[in-house]
Scaffold this motif. Structure first.
Motif, PDB file in Angstrom:
ATOM      1  N   ASN A  80       0.867  -1.294   0.070  1.00 20.26           N
ATOM      2  CA  ASN A  80      -0.124  -0.068   0.034  1.00 20.26           C
ATOM      3  C   ASN A  80       0.773   1.363  -0.096  1.00 20.26           C
ATOM      4  OD1 ASN A  80      -2.515  -1.318  -0.025  1.00 20.26           O
ATOM      5  ND2 ASN A  80      -2.562  -1.283   2.062  1.00 20.26           N
ATOM      6  N   LEU A  81       2.060   1.253   0.508  1.00 20.86           N
ATOM      7  CA  LEU A  81       2.970   2.131   0.863  1.00 20.86           C
ATOM      8  C   LEU A  81       3.601   2.600  -0.473  1.00 20.86           C
ATOM      9  CD1 LEU A  81       3.829   4.442   2.923  1.00 20.86           C
ATOM     10  CD2 LEU A  81       5.680   2.721   3.476  1.00 20.86           C
ATOM     11  N   GLU A  82       3.960   1.448  -1.212  1.00 21.48           N
ATOM     12  CA  GLU A  82       4.557   1.664  -2.660  1.00 21.48           C
ATOM     13  C   GLU A  82       3.382   2.026  -3.638  1.00 21.48           C
ATOM     14  OE1 GLU A  82       6.181  -2.001  -3.916  1.00 21.48           O
ATOM     15  OE2 GLU A  82       7.646  -2.052  -2.340  1.00 21.48           O
ATOM     16  N   LYS A  83       2.291   1.812  -3.449  1.00 20.59           N
ATOM     17  CA  LYS A  83       1.192   2.414  -4.384  1.00 20.59           C
ATOM     18  C   LYS A  83       1.278   3.839  -4.194  1.00 20.59           C
ATOM     19  CE  LYS A  83      -1.678  -1.794  -4.928  1.00 20.59           C
ATOM     20  NZ  LYS A  83      -2.867  -2.477  -4.717  1.00 20.59           N
ATOM     21  N   ASP A  84       1.142   4.407  -2.802  1.00 16.24           N
ATOM     22  CA  ASP A  84       0.924   5.629  -2.555  1.00 16.24           C
ATOM     23  C   ASP A  84       2.110   6.348  -3.347  1.00 16.24           C
ATOM     24  OD1 ASP A  84      -1.585   5.226  -1.457  1.00 16.24           O
ATOM     25  OD2 ASP A  84      -0.757   5.310   0.643  1.00 16.24           O
ATOM     26  N   HIS A  85       3.285   5.741  -3.014  1.00 10.95           N
ATOM     27  CA  HIS A  85       4.618   6.506  -3.306  1.00 10.95           C
ATOM     28  C   HIS A  85       4.409   6.514  -4.927  1.00 10.95           C
ATOM     29  CE1 HIS A  85       6.903   7.043   0.327  1.00 10.95           C
ATOM     30  NE2 HIS A  85       6.326   5.966   0.666  1.00 10.95           N
ATOM     31  N   ASP A  86       4.271   5.365  -5.634  1.00  5.84           N
ATOM     32  CA  ASP A  86       4.140   5.470  -6.923  1.00  5.84           C
ATOM     33  C   ASP A  86       3.202   6.595  -7.658  1.00  5.84           C
ATOM     34  OD1 ASP A  86       5.977   3.527  -7.170  1.00  5.84           O
ATOM     35  OD2 ASP A  86       4.387   1.929  -7.592  1.00  5.84           O
ATOM     36  N   ARG A  87       1.984   6.853  -7.100  1.00  5.27           N
ATOM     37  CA  ARG A  87       0.911   7.816  -7.350  1.00  5.27           C
ATOM     38  C   ARG A  87       1.630   9.167  -7.292  1.00  5.27           C
ATOM     39  NH1 ARG A  87      -3.675   6.355  -3.968  1.00  5.27           N
ATOM     40  NH2 ARG A  87      -3.426   4.203  -4.200  1.00  5.27           N
ATOM     41  N   MET A  88       2.207   9.411  -6.085  1.00 10.39           N
ATOM     42  CA  MET A  88       2.798  10.717  -5.863  1.00 10.39           C
ATOM     43  C   MET A  88       4.065  10.981  -6.676  1.00 10.39           C
ATOM     44  SD  MET A  88       3.049  10.524  -1.526  1.00 10.39           S
ATOM     45  CE  MET A  88       3.234  12.387  -1.054  1.00 10.39           C
ATOM     46  N   PHE A  89       4.819   9.774  -6.902  1.00 12.51           N
ATOM     47  CA  PHE A  89       5.796   9.989  -8.021  1.00 12.51           C
ATOM     48  C   PHE A  89       5.167  10.232  -9.522  1.00 12.51           C
ATOM     49  CE2 PHE A  89       9.154   8.466 -10.907  1.00 12.51           C
ATOM     50  CZ  PHE A  89      10.300   9.048 -10.863  1.00 12.51           C
ATOM     51  N   LYS A  90       4.262   9.617  -9.795  1.00  8.95           N
ATOM     52  CA  LYS A  90       3.668   9.993 -11.070  1.00  8.95           C
ATOM     53  C   LYS A  90       3.262  11.482 -11.115  1.00  8.95           C
ATOM     54  CE  LYS A  90       1.948   5.744 -12.396  1.00  8.95           C
ATOM     55  NZ  LYS A  90       0.760   4.703 -12.716  1.00  8.95           N
ATOM     56  N   TRP A  91       2.580  11.905 -10.067  1.00  4.85           N
ATOM     57  CA  TRP A  91       2.128  13.487 -10.017  1.00  4.85           C
ATOM     58  C   TRP A  91       3.205  14.402  -9.985  1.00  4.85           C
ATOM     59  CZ3 TRP A  91      -2.394  14.973 -11.340  1.00  4.85           C
ATOM     60  CH2 TRP A  91      -3.526  14.506 -11.323  1.00  4.85           C
ATOM     61  N   ILE A  92       4.243  13.991  -9.240  1.00 10.10           N
ATOM     62  CA  ILE A  92       5.683  15.018  -9.079  1.00 10.10           C
ATOM     63  C   ILE A  92       6.225  15.058 -10.379  1.00 10.10           C
ATOM     64  CG2 ILE A  92       7.666  15.067  -8.201  1.00 10.10           C
ATOM     65  CD1 ILE A  92       6.671  14.095  -5.585  1.00 10.10           C
ATOM     66  N   SER A  93       6.350  13.713 -11.323  1.00 10.47           N
ATOM     67  CA  SER A  93       6.729  13.752 -12.526  1.00 10.47           C
ATOM     68  C   SER A  93       5.980  14.679 -13.587  1.00 10.47           C
ATOM     69  CB  SER A  93       6.928  12.342 -13.037  1.00 10.47           C
ATOM     70  OG  SER A  93       7.544  11.499 -12.193  1.00 10.47           O
ATOM     71  N   ILE A  94       4.694  14.340 -13.537  1.00 12.65           N
ATOM     72  CA  ILE A  94       3.892  15.185 -14.320  1.00 12.65           C
ATOM     73  C   ILE A  94       3.815  16.732 -14.212  1.00 12.65           C
ATOM     74  CG2 ILE A  94       1.337  15.631 -14.827  1.00 12.65           C
ATOM     75  CD1 ILE A  94       0.836  12.588 -14.407  1.00 12.65           C
ATOM     76  N   SER A  95       3.989  17.110 -12.881  1.00 12.22           N
ATOM     77  CA  SER A  95       4.141  18.505 -12.590  1.00 12.22           C
ATOM     78  C   SER A  95       5.377  18.953 -12.800  1.00 12.22           C
ATOM     79  CB  SER A  95       3.875  18.618 -10.891  1.00 12.22           C
ATOM     80  OG  SER A  95       4.867  18.278 -10.258  1.00 12.22           O
ATOM     81  N   SER A  96       6.406  18.037 -13.014  1.00 11.32           N
ATOM     82  CA  SER A  96       7.831  18.646 -13.308  1.00 11.32           C
ATOM     83  C   SER A  96       7.977  18.851 -14.810  1.00 11.32           C
ATOM     84  CB  SER A  96       8.912  17.585 -12.745  1.00 11.32           C
ATOM     85  OG  SER A  96       8.759  16.598 -13.577  1.00 11.32           O
TER      86      SER A  96
END
Length: 177
Positions: free
Chosen positions: A145-161
């Motif tokens: 569950n923590l990895e899924k949350d981190h993956d989602r956050m990483f995607k959003w950070i990547s998209i926002s970057s």
């Protein structure tokens, strides 16, 4: 004093009681034989003597009846002694059986307790292993569950970057034009 000492002491007392009983029987037999000899002598003396008076006859009859009662009582006592001897033997046999049974219990009880303790320890260890496995499963699930949350956050950070510079560029271009 240990049980075995008491038991051996009791057996010695029983043996001495049996010896006394045997001696008493021999004395009773010899007394009875003497009594029979005395009666035979009395009969032979009576036959040889002239007729006695009726008072003497009455006394002899009374003595004879007393001796008969004593003989009957002696027979009853002999029967009781035999019965008691038989009961003593049964009690001795029972005590030997009880001793054997108690020795078996004393010898097998530690083994049984040891086996029961081992079984309980095995159950405790199995329960601990089961709890540990459940904890491991919970930890793995939590990490997923923590990895899924981190993956989602990483995607959003990547998209926002990527989007942030593009939007900034668009904004700058809009300002210029």
């Amino acid at each position: 004093m240990s049980y075995e000492d008491e038991y051996s002491k009791q057996q010695e007392e029983d043996m001495s009681a049996e010896d006394e009983y045997s001696k008493q029987q021999e004395e009773d037999m010899s007394a009875e034989e003497e009594y029979n000899k005395q009666q035979e002598e009395d009969i032979s003396i009576k036959q040889n003597e002239p007729k006695k008076t009726s008072a003497e006859d009455e006394i002899l009859i009374n003595i004879s009846s007393v001796l008969k009662r004593l003989s009957d009582e002696n027979a009853k006592h002999q029967a009781l002694i035999e019965k008691l001897t038989h009961q003593v033997q049964q009690i001795n046999d029972s005590s030997v059986n009880l001793k054997k049974t108690s020795d078996e219990i004393i010898n097998t009880m530690p083994k049984i307790v040891h086996e029961k303790c081992l079984d309980e320890y095995k159950k405790i260890v199995n329960n601990a292993a089961k709890n540990y496995n459940q904890l491991q499963k919970s930890i793995v699930s939590w990490h997923k569950n923590l990895e899924k949350d981190h993956d989602r956050m990483f995607k959003w950070i990547s998209i926002s970057s990527i989007l942030t510079p593009v939007l900034l560029l668009i904004l700058i271009l809009l300002q210029l034009f």
